[in-house]
Design an enzyme around this catalytic site. Structure first.
Site, PDB file in Angstrom:
ATOM      1  N   TYR A  49       0.446  -1.669   0.183  1.00 14.68           N
ATOM      2  CA  TYR A  49      -0.002  -0.140  -0.437  1.00 14.68           C
ATOM      3  C   TYR A  49       0.455   1.070  -0.523  1.00 14.68           C
ATOM      4  O   TYR A  49       1.866   1.129   0.688  1.00 14.68           O
ATOM      5  CB  TYR A  49      -1.180  -0.019   1.284  1.00 14.68           C
ATOM      6  CG  TYR A  49      -1.951   0.760   1.188  1.00 14.68           C
ATOM      7  CD1 TYR A  49      -3.265   1.514   0.175  1.00 14.68           C
ATOM      8  CD2 TYR A  49      -1.718   2.439   2.305  1.00 14.68           C
ATOM      9  CE1 TYR A  49      -3.971   2.397   0.161  1.00 14.68           C
ATOM     10  CE2 TYR A  49      -3.067   3.259   2.003  1.00 14.68           C
ATOM     11  CZ  TYR A  49      -3.450   3.624   0.891  1.00 14.68           C
ATOM     12  OH  TYR A  49      -4.522   4.489   1.171  1.00 14.68           O
ATOM     13  N   ASP A  63      -1.232  15.405   6.358  1.00 12.37           N
ATOM     14  CA  ASP A  63      -1.843  14.733   5.510  1.00 12.37           C
ATOM     15  C   ASP A  63      -3.626  16.180   5.449  1.00 12.37           C
ATOM     16  O   ASP A  63      -4.061  15.819   5.319  1.00 12.37           O
ATOM     17  CB  ASP A  63      -2.426  13.163   6.078  1.00 12.37           C
ATOM     18  CG  ASP A  63      -3.617  12.661   4.781  1.00 12.37           C
ATOM     19  OD1 ASP A  63      -2.855  12.967   4.136  1.00 12.37           O
ATOM     20  OD2 ASP A  63      -3.776  12.004   4.753  1.00 12.37           O
ATOM     21  N   ASP A  90      -2.978   5.459  -2.484  1.00 12.78           N
ATOM     22  CA  ASP A  90      -3.380   6.598  -2.209  1.00 12.78           C
ATOM     23  C   ASP A  90      -3.984   7.864  -3.494  1.00 12.78           C
ATOM     24  O   ASP A  90      -2.870   8.344  -3.209  1.00 12.78           O
ATOM     25  CB  ASP A  90      -3.455   7.062  -0.832  1.00 12.78           C
ATOM     26  CG  ASP A  90      -4.618   8.234  -0.286  1.00 12.78           C
ATOM     27  OD1 ASP A  90      -5.148   8.787  -0.723  1.00 12.78           O
ATOM     28  OD2 ASP A  90      -5.091   8.298   1.059  1.00 12.78           O
ATOM     29  N   ASP A  92      -5.912  10.573  -2.671  1.00 12.31           N
ATOM     30  CA  ASP A  92      -6.595  11.096  -2.483  1.00 12.31           C
ATOM     31  C   ASP A  92      -8.200  11.206  -2.914  1.00 12.31           C
ATOM     32  O   ASP A  92      -9.302  10.387  -3.403  1.00 12.31           O
ATOM     33  CB  ASP A  92      -5.557  12.942  -1.801  1.00 12.31           C
ATOM     34  CG  ASP A  92      -5.019  12.463  -1.093  1.00 12.31           C
ATOM     35  OD1 ASP A  92      -4.691  11.758  -0.386  1.00 12.31           O
ATOM     36  OD2 ASP A  92      -4.481  13.496  -0.607  1.00 12.31           O
ATOM     37  N   HIS A 117      -7.183   4.238  -4.644  1.00 12.86           N
ATOM     38  CA  HIS A 117      -8.812   4.640  -4.227  1.00 12.86           C
ATOM     39  C   HIS A 117      -8.981   6.575  -4.256  1.00 12.86           C
ATOM     40  O   HIS A 117      -8.496   7.459  -4.463  1.00 12.86           O
ATOM     41  CB  HIS A 117      -9.414   4.186  -2.849  1.00 12.86           C
ATOM     42  CG  HIS A 117      -8.006   4.294  -1.937  1.00 12.86           C
ATOM     43  ND1 HIS A 117      -8.260   6.041  -1.425  1.00 12.86           N
ATOM     44  CD2 HIS A 117      -7.174   3.632  -1.645  1.00 12.86           C
ATOM     45  CE1 HIS A 117      -7.119   5.773  -0.196  1.00 12.86           C
ATOM     46  NE2 HIS A 117      -6.777   4.976  -0.407  1.00 12.86           N
ATOM     47  N   GLU A 119     -11.694   9.670  -2.891  1.00 12.23           N
ATOM     48  CA  GLU A 119     -12.371  10.199  -1.987  1.00 12.23           C
ATOM     49  C   GLU A 119     -13.422  10.474  -2.557  1.00 12.23           C
ATOM     50  O   GLU A 119     -13.276  11.653  -3.586  1.00 12.23           O
ATOM     51  CB  GLU A 119     -11.684   9.816  -0.473  1.00 12.23           C
ATOM     52  CG  GLU A 119     -10.674  11.187  -0.876  1.00 12.23           C
ATOM     53  CD  GLU A 119      -9.690  11.594   0.412  1.00 12.23           C
ATOM     54  OE1 GLU A 119      -9.571  12.112   1.372  1.00 12.23           O
ATOM     55  OE2 GLU A 119      -8.659  10.201   0.389  1.00 12.23           O
ATOM     56  N   CYS A 127      -7.113  14.190   7.202  1.00 12.72           N
ATOM     57  CA  CYS A 127      -6.836  12.341   7.217  1.00 12.72           C
ATOM     58  C   CYS A 127      -8.159  11.933   8.084  1.00 12.72           C
ATOM     59  O   CYS A 127      -9.325  12.459   8.342  1.00 12.72           O
ATOM     60  CB  CYS A 127      -6.151  12.330   8.843  1.00 12.72           C
ATOM     61  SG  CYS A 127      -5.637  10.815   9.614  1.00 12.72           S
ATOM     62  N   ARG A 162     -13.534   4.770  -1.768  1.00 19.87           N
ATOM     63  CA  ARG A 162     -13.465   5.497  -0.801  1.00 19.87           C
ATOM     64  C   ARG A 162     -14.902   6.177  -0.034  1.00 19.87           C
ATOM     65  O   ARG A 162     -14.679   6.879  -0.845  1.00 19.87           O
ATOM     66  CB  ARG A 162     -11.922   5.774  -0.084  1.00 19.87           C
ATOM     67  CG  ARG A 162     -12.010   6.296   1.192  1.00 19.87           C
ATOM     68  CD  ARG A 162     -10.719   6.865   1.773  1.00 19.87           C
ATOM     69  NE  ARG A 162     -10.345   8.383   2.792  1.00 19.87           N
ATOM     70  CZ  ARG A 162      -9.980   8.711   3.396  1.00 19.87           C
ATOM     71  NH1 ARG A 162      -8.517   8.522   3.054  1.00 19.87           N
ATOM     72  NH2 ARG A 162      -9.830   9.690   4.574  1.00 19.87           N
ATOM     73  N   GLU A 192     -14.186   4.547   5.560  1.00 17.57           N
ATOM     74  CA  GLU A 192     -13.068   4.690   6.415  1.00 17.57           C
ATOM     75  C   GLU A 192     -13.592   4.999   7.645  1.00 17.57           C
ATOM     76  O   GLU A 192     -14.757   5.248   7.814  1.00 17.57           O
ATOM     77  CB  GLU A 192     -12.967   5.641   5.671  1.00 17.57           C
ATOM     78  CG  GLU A 192     -11.604   6.773   6.713  1.00 17.57           C
ATOM     79  CD  GLU A 192      -9.889   5.698   6.495  1.00 17.57           C
ATOM     80  OE1 GLU A 192     -10.384   4.693   7.112  1.00 17.57           O
ATOM     81  OE2 GLU A 192      -9.621   6.354   6.241  1.00 17.57           O
ATOM     82  N   ASN A 214      -9.527  -0.196   6.836  1.00 17.41           N
ATOM     83  CA  ASN A 214      -7.381   0.334   7.159  1.00 17.41           C
ATOM     84  C   ASN A 214      -7.798  -0.054   8.952  1.00 17.41           C
ATOM     85  O   ASN A 214      -8.623   0.386   9.640  1.00 17.41           O
ATOM     86  CB  ASN A 214      -8.377   1.941   6.949  1.00 17.41           C
ATOM     87  CG  ASN A 214      -7.081   2.998   7.394  1.00 17.41           C
ATOM     88  OD1 ASN A 214      -6.064   2.455   7.809  1.00 17.41           O
ATOM     89  ND2 ASN A 214      -7.476   3.802   7.464  1.00 17.41           N
TER      90      ASN A 214
END
Length: 298
Positions: A49, A63, A90, A92, A117, A119, A127, A162, A192, A214
């Site tokens: 990952y 983040d 990731d 974002d 992914h 989101e 985060c 996500r 998430e 996660n």
């Protein structure tokens, strides 16, 4: 030597086969650099990952969406080249509007990842395990996923959606959004900040695509075992920041020791030995190549 022997297309196809033909839980520890990706492979895990939080921290940034698509793609390519395992990254919010999402997908595809992914947070994002998150309207979230699915050129590239809705509107809304994201073209779902194992199971039971859990430390979710997650119907589990946290903890302790004792002698037993490092970077392979090619003696 230099690059993994498995092509990006083969890694993507292999991940697809695992998700479609097996019910096994796939473990994806987070690689904080290319060398750690090789270590993850040597230890027998199923994937690697690439965390946005880790990349941000590596740059000394929080983040909160400050990294760029170029930075993420650059580090993704460095990590993916080092391992025969599929890499999941990731991405974002896709780094902009749906057209930007499409470009992000193709850029990451060129970097060699097996999946990514996108989101549904607003920009700038936070985060996923912090309070105060905001999510976009469902229509906007669906547009992002449609753009991502349409943009890929390799049909085996895994497009994962996500959703951060659980922390904003509750579990029922998260389940509804997960269903809608699948209808929009998501190959997998990443809900998430689930509160307990039952919530993971609720999402997994509601959709007919793989669901990711996660298992980040210090977050909203309990650190469930792989057996517990598998029993709840989870197909992929990530440990996004774990290796970075372990490494930085060790680095901080070593610096404290150096400051206090004037030497790192007491820390040496816990260090990776030079010979082990040489194994990981395939020092012998490079030496053999060098000897075979550069054989001229004046």
């Amino acid at each position: 030597m230099l690059y993994a022997s498995t092509s990006a297309a083969e890694k993507r196809a292999g991940l697809r086969r695992e998700l479609e033909q097996s019910s096994a839980l796939l473990r994806f520890p987070g690689a904080f650099n290319p060398l750690s990706a090789r270590l993850i492979q040597e230890k027998g895990f199923e994937g690697v990952y690439i965390s946005g939080a880790v990349l941000s921290a590596d740059l000394g940034l929080p983040d909160i969406g400050l990294t760029t698509a170029t930075e993420v793609a650059g580090r993704s390519g460095q990590i993916a080249r080092m391992t025969d395992l599929p890499a999941l990254v990731d991405a974002d919010t896709g780094f902009g509007e749906p057209m930007n999402v499409a470009r992000t997908v193709q850029t990451l595809e060129d970097a060699g990842v097996a999946g990514l992914h996108i989101e549904d947070q607003v920009n700038p994002k936070r985060c996923g395990h912090l309070d105060g998150k905001q999510v976009v309207a469902e229509s906007e979230a669906l547009r992002r996923i449609r753009a991502a699915a349409d943009a890929r050129r390799d049909p085996n590239l895994l497009i994962m959606a996500r959703t951060d809705v659980r922390a904003v509107e509750g579990l029922s809304s998260a389940v509804d959004r997960a269903k809608a994201l699948v209808d929009a073209g998501a190959d997998a779902v990443f809900p998430e900040a689930m509160a307990d194992l039952g919530e993971f199971e609720a999402v997994a039971s509601a959709v007919e695509v793989p669901v990711l859990a996660n298992m980040t430390e210090f977050g909203k979710s309990e650190l469930f075992t792989t057996e517990q997650l598998a029993s709840a119907g989870i197909r992929i589990v990530i440990y996004p920041v774990s290796l970075l946290r372990v490494a930085m903890g060790a680095a901080e302790r070593a610096l404290d020791t150096l400051a206090a004792e004037g030497s790192l002698r007491s820390e040496v037993p816990g260090m990776q030995h030079r010979s082990r490092l040489y194994e990981l970077v395939d020092y012998a392979g490079y030496n053999a190549f060098d000897n075979q090619i550069f054989t001229y003696e004046p």
